[in-house]
Design a protein around this motif. Sequence first.
Motif, PDB file in Angstrom:
ATOM      1  N   ALA A  17     128.323 -25.197  36.506  1.00 10.08           N
ATOM      2  CA  ALA A  17     129.339 -26.246  36.697  1.00 10.08           C
ATOM      3  C   ALA A  17     130.348 -26.301  35.559  1.00 10.08           C
ATOM      4  N   SER A  18     129.974 -25.834  34.369  1.00 10.87           N
ATOM      5  CA  SER A  18     130.907 -25.888  33.238  1.00 10.87           C
ATOM      6  C   SER A  18     131.854 -24.689  33.219  1.00 10.87           C
ATOM      7  N   GLY A  19     131.657 -23.746  34.142  1.00 13.11           N
ATOM      8  CA  GLY A  19     132.454 -22.523  34.123  1.00 13.11           C
ATOM      9  C   GLY A  19     133.803 -22.692  34.809  1.00 13.11           C
ATOM     10  N   TYR A  20     134.547 -21.598  34.869  1.00 12.65           N
ATOM     11  CA  TYR A  20     135.889 -21.659  35.452  1.00 12.65           C
ATOM     12  C   TYR A  20     135.826 -22.063  36.930  1.00 12.65           C
ATOM     13  N   ILE A  21     134.977 -21.388  37.708  1.00 13.13           N
ATOM     14  CA  ILE A  21     134.894 -21.694  39.139  1.00 13.13           C
ATOM     15  C   ILE A  21     134.139 -23.008  39.352  1.00 13.13           C
ATOM     16  N   GLY A  22     132.989 -23.159  38.691  1.00 12.83           N
ATOM     17  CA  GLY A  22     132.211 -24.383  38.833  1.00 12.83           C
ATOM     18  C   GLY A  22     133.041 -25.609  38.461  1.00 12.83           C
ATOM     19  N   ALA A  40     122.954 -27.811  33.443  1.00 11.34           N
ATOM     20  CA  ALA A  40     123.736 -27.506  32.243  1.00 11.34           C
ATOM     21  C   ALA A  40     122.812 -27.165  31.085  1.00 11.34           C
ATOM     22  N   ARG A  41     123.227 -26.168  30.305  1.00  8.07           N
ATOM     23  CA  ARG A  41     122.472 -25.897  29.069  1.00  8.07           C
ATOM     24  C   ARG A  41     122.771 -26.976  28.043  1.00  8.07           C
ATOM     25  N   ASP A  42     123.968 -27.547  28.126  1.00  9.31           N
ATOM     26  CA  ASP A  42     124.357 -28.630  27.223  1.00  9.31           C
ATOM     27  C   ASP A  42     124.766 -29.841  28.078  1.00  9.31           C
ATOM     28  N   GLY A  59     118.961 -27.492  31.881  1.00  5.91           N
ATOM     29  CA  GLY A  59     118.240 -26.325  32.380  1.00  5.91           C
ATOM     30  C   GLY A  59     118.941 -25.043  31.986  1.00  5.91           C
ATOM     31  N   ASP A  60     118.184 -23.969  32.110  1.00  8.07           N
ATOM     32  CA  ASP A  60     118.695 -22.652  31.727  1.00  8.07           C
ATOM     33  C   ASP A  60     118.146 -21.671  32.755  1.00  8.07           C
ATOM     34  N   VAL A  61     119.015 -20.859  33.344  1.00 11.58           N
ATOM     35  CA  VAL A  61     118.525 -19.952  34.397  1.00 11.58           C
ATOM     36  C   VAL A  61     117.577 -18.887  33.850  1.00 11.58           C
ATOM     37  N   LEU A  62     117.540 -18.744  32.528  1.00 12.40           N
ATOM     38  CA  LEU A  62     116.577 -17.790  31.953  1.00 12.40           C
ATOM     39  C   LEU A  62     115.212 -18.447  31.725  1.00 12.40           C
ATOM     40  N   VAL A  81     126.953 -18.413  38.127  1.00 19.96           N
ATOM     41  CA  VAL A  81     126.533 -18.072  36.766  1.00 19.96           C
ATOM     42  C   VAL A  81     126.644 -16.574  36.538  1.00 19.96           C
ATOM     43  N   HIS A  82     127.064 -16.184  35.359  1.00 23.71           N
ATOM     44  CA  HIS A  82     126.858 -14.808  34.887  1.00 23.71           C
ATOM     45  C   HIS A  82     126.549 -14.885  33.409  1.00 23.71           C
ATOM     46  N   LEU A  83     125.908 -13.849  32.894  1.00 22.72           N
ATOM     47  CA  LEU A  83     125.498 -13.898  31.485  1.00 22.72           C
ATOM     48  C   LEU A  83     126.240 -12.873  30.644  1.00 22.72           C
ATOM     49  N   TYR A 115     126.620 -18.067  46.639  1.00 17.51           N
ATOM     50  CA  TYR A 115     126.833 -17.291  45.415  1.00 17.51           C
ATOM     51  C   TYR A 115     128.214 -16.642  45.464  1.00 17.51           C
ATOM     52  N   LEU A 116     128.916 -16.666  44.353  1.00 19.11           N
ATOM     53  CA  LEU A 116     130.200 -15.961  44.258  1.00 19.11           C
ATOM     54  C   LEU A 116     130.050 -14.764  43.328  1.00 19.11           C
ATOM     55  N   GLY A 117     130.229 -13.575  43.893  1.00 17.73           N
ATOM     56  CA  GLY A 117     130.128 -12.350  43.095  1.00 17.73           C
ATOM     57  C   GLY A 117     131.431 -11.566  43.150  1.00 17.73           C
ATOM     58  N   GLY A 118     131.324 -10.255  43.016  1.00 15.07           N
ATOM     59  CA  GLY A 118     132.536  -9.436  42.925  1.00 15.07           C
ATOM     60  C   GLY A 118     132.654  -8.432  44.062  1.00 15.07           C
ATOM     61  N   SER A 133     126.104  -5.105  38.826  1.00 14.77           N
ATOM     62  CA  SER A 133     125.235  -6.230  38.515  1.00 14.77           C
ATOM     63  C   SER A 133     125.541  -7.431  39.425  1.00 14.77           C
ATOM     64  N   ARG A 134     126.829  -7.687  39.683  1.00 17.70           N
ATOM     65  CA  ARG A 134     127.195  -8.806  40.574  1.00 17.70           C
ATOM     66  C   ARG A 134     126.577  -8.599  41.964  1.00 17.70           C
ATOM     67  N   HIS A 135     126.597  -7.332  42.452  1.00 16.44           N
ATOM     68  CA  HIS A 135     126.022  -7.048  43.777  1.00 16.44           C
ATOM     69  C   HIS A 135     124.499  -7.198  43.741  1.00 16.44           C
TER      70      HIS A 135
HETATM   71  N1  LIG Z   1     136.777 -15.885  37.313  1.00 17.16           N
HETATM   72  C1  LIG Z   1     137.051 -14.810  38.066  1.00 17.16           C
HETATM   73  O1  LIG Z   1     138.156 -14.231  38.016  1.00 17.16           O
HETATM   74  C2  LIG Z   1     135.994 -14.291  39.018  1.00 17.16           C
HETATM   75  C3  LIG Z   1     136.360 -13.271  39.896  1.00 17.16           C
HETATM   76  C4  LIG Z   1     135.427 -12.810  40.826  1.00 17.16           C
HETATM   77  C5  LIG Z   1     134.147 -13.337  40.840  1.00 17.16           C
HETATM   78  N2  LIG Z   1     133.796 -14.300  39.951  1.00 17.16           N
HETATM   79  C6  LIG Z   1     132.395 -14.790  39.962  1.00 17.16           C
HETATM   80  O2  LIG Z   1     132.347 -16.204  39.960  1.00 17.16           O
HETATM   81  C7  LIG Z   1     131.141 -16.622  39.302  1.00 17.16           C
HETATM   82  C8  LIG Z   1     131.503 -17.675  38.261  1.00 17.16           C
HETATM   83  O3  LIG Z   1     132.405 -17.072  37.330  1.00 17.16           O
HETATM   84  P1  LIG Z   1     133.291 -17.914  36.299  1.00 17.16           P
HETATM   85  O4  LIG Z   1     134.564 -17.172  36.108  1.00 17.16           O
HETATM   86  O5  LIG Z   1     133.335 -19.341  36.708  1.00 17.16           O
HETATM   87  O6  LIG Z   1     132.411 -17.741  34.978  1.00 17.16           O
HETATM   88  P2  LIG Z   1     132.462 -18.564  33.603  1.00 17.16           P
HETATM   89  O7  LIG Z   1     133.692 -19.398  33.513  1.00 17.16           O
HETATM   90  O8  LIG Z   1     132.205 -17.597  32.509  1.00 17.16           O
HETATM   91  O9  LIG Z   1     131.192 -19.553  33.728  1.00 17.16           O
HETATM   92  C9  LIG Z   1     129.883 -19.063  33.680  1.00 17.16           C
HETATM   93  C10 LIG Z   1     128.918 -20.224  33.873  1.00 17.16           C
HETATM   94  O10 LIG Z   1     127.577 -19.729  33.753  1.00 17.16           O
HETATM   95  C11 LIG Z   1     126.848 -20.659  32.958  1.00 17.16           C
HETATM   96  N3  LIG Z   1     125.721 -19.993  32.302  1.00 17.16           N
HETATM   97  C12 LIG Z   1     125.749 -18.885  31.520  1.00 17.16           C
HETATM   98  N4  LIG Z   1     124.512 -18.602  31.091  1.00 17.16           N
HETATM   99  C13 LIG Z   1     123.687 -19.558  31.604  1.00 17.16           C
HETATM  100  C14 LIG Z   1     122.303 -19.810  31.508  1.00 17.16           C
HETATM  101  N5  LIG Z   1     121.496 -19.020  30.797  1.00 17.16           N
HETATM  102  N6  LIG Z   1     121.789 -20.874  32.174  1.00 17.16           N
HETATM  103  C15 LIG Z   1     122.589 -21.704  32.895  1.00 17.16           C
HETATM  104  N7  LIG Z   1     123.931 -21.514  33.023  1.00 17.16           N
HETATM  105  C16 LIG Z   1     124.464 -20.455  32.384  1.00 17.16           C
HETATM  106  C17 LIG Z   1     127.850 -21.144  31.925  1.00 17.16           C
HETATM  107  O11 LIG Z   1     127.369 -22.346  31.357  1.00 17.16           O
HETATM  108  P3  LIG Z   1     127.509 -22.709  29.783  1.00 17.16           P
HETATM  109  O12 LIG Z   1     128.609 -23.741  29.715  1.00 17.16           O
HETATM  110  O13 LIG Z   1     126.179 -23.263  29.426  1.00 17.16           O
HETATM  111  O14 LIG Z   1     127.837 -21.443  29.040  1.00 17.16           O
HETATM  112  C18 LIG Z   1     129.075 -21.340  32.818  1.00 17.16           C
HETATM  113  O15 LIG Z   1     128.999 -22.592  33.464  1.00 17.16           O
HETATM  114  C19 LIG Z   1     130.505 -15.365  38.690  1.00 17.16           C
HETATM  115  O16 LIG Z   1     129.459 -14.917  39.524  1.00 17.16           O
HETATM  116  C20 LIG Z   1     131.638 -14.360  38.707  1.00 17.16           C
HETATM  117  O17 LIG Z   1     131.191 -13.022  38.829  1.00 17.16           O
HETATM  118  C21 LIG Z   1     134.691 -14.810  39.030  1.00 17.16           C
END
Ligand SMILES: NC(=O)c1ccc[n+]([C@@H]2O[C@H](COP(=O)([O-])OP(=O)(O)OC[C@H]3O[C@@H](n4cnc5c(N)ncnc54)[C@H](OP(=O)(O)O)[C@@H]3O)[C@@H](O)[C@H]2O)c1
Length: 311
Positions: A17-22, A40-42, A59-62, A81-83, A115-118, A133-135
């Motif tokens: 949820a804290s990420g760009y898409i979330g 959220a980890r934080d 929580g933490d997906v790991l 999520v991606h790592l 799930y949103l992947g690539g 890895s996304r697939h």
């Molecule tokens: N952005 C693009 O252009 C794009 C394009 C195609 C596909 N996608 C796909 O969309 C999905 C989301 O991408 P995004 O761009 O939104 O990524 P992002 O902004 O980097 O966000 C990644 C999220 O994963 C969380 N995360 C990382 N490690 C974690 C852990 N161990 N436990 C729990 N949460 C964890 C992060 O939380 P923290 O705040 O805790 O770090 C953050 O909320 C991905 O699958 C990506 O492949 C994105």
Amino acid sequence: MCPMISETRPLIFVAGASGYIGGRLVPALEHARVPLRCLARDPDKLRSIVGPETEVVAGDVLDRGSLDQALRRVETAYYLVHLMSSSKDFENEDRRAATNFAAAAKAAGVARIVYLGGLGDDSDPHLSPHLRSRHEVGEILRDSGVETIEFRASAILGEGSLSYDMVKTLTERLPVMICPRWLSTPTQPIAVADVVSYLLKAKDLPKTGSRTYEIGGTDVVKYSDLIREYARQKGLHRVLIPVPVLSPWFSGLWLALVTPSRFEVGRHLVEGLKNPTVVRDRSSLNDFSIRPVGVSEAIRRAIAQANGRSG
Ligand SMILES: NC(=O)c1ccc[n+]([C@@H]2O[C@H](COP(=O)([O-])OP(=O)(O)OC[C@H]3O[C@@H](n4cnc5c(N)ncnc54)[C@H](OP(=O)(O)O)[C@@H]3O)[C@@H](O)[C@H]2O)c1
């Protein structure tokens, strides 16, 4: 536990949820007034961003143990999520994270994972580790037996998206660019609002089993076209000089333009630019009424957003 969430209504859950898409999906879900829980980890950091009715759990997906309780009573779980930013061995870590999430979702009785992947061709022996890895993550989620809706997208265009920000920064800073061959790789970018629309609709799809949808905007373009279009809309005169070989110098340049916190992710994205990322299966256009916009409109919206106007 958030007092506003009823004990009986099924929940929507967002990991990432804290990420760009979330960070763009959560307000849309809040607007739809669905009971919502975010991982959220934080948690304190996320709580300050989400609406007051949204529950935030640590929580933490790991950490599989942290997911069991978090997924209780969840009907639809978004996995965004991606790592890549936190781990050098991201393929292994993403595998571990997806395995944890899939097992916890199955055990909690989650009805659907979204799930949103690539994008990218699975049969391509040169598929980048990032796209491979996304697939693989999609496969692991599906193999859990929980119905999984996987979306595959190429570059997502919107202010704040790493792939868009790299095009923007490069174009703004360099009047003359040396362009390696992979800037001619075909790609089918999509506007972030269209991605969010697909993700939102996915929770209401009929329950007919796991599916993968390739999604993209109306235009198949080269990365160099994105640079040209951004320059055109900003009124910048830019000269692109093609060179035949892949230039590590150029990759390094892109990376020099991203902030240190985004360096690792940027490196993996640049590696993936050699792979075509184009929609080949158009079933998303049959199963959804969403009609994504093209590159010009997506860039126009991103620029408007950066200028503080609604995109
Ligand atoms: N952005 C693009 O252009 C794009 C394009 C195609 C596909 N996608 C796909 O969309 C999905 C989301 O991408 P995004 O761009 O939104 O990524 P992002 O902004 O980097 O966000 C990644 C999220 O994963 C969380 N995360 C990382 N490690 C974690 C852990 N161990 N436990 C729990 N949460 C964890 C992060 O939380 P923290 O705040 O805790 O770090 C953050 O909320 C991905 O699958 C990506 O492949 C994105």
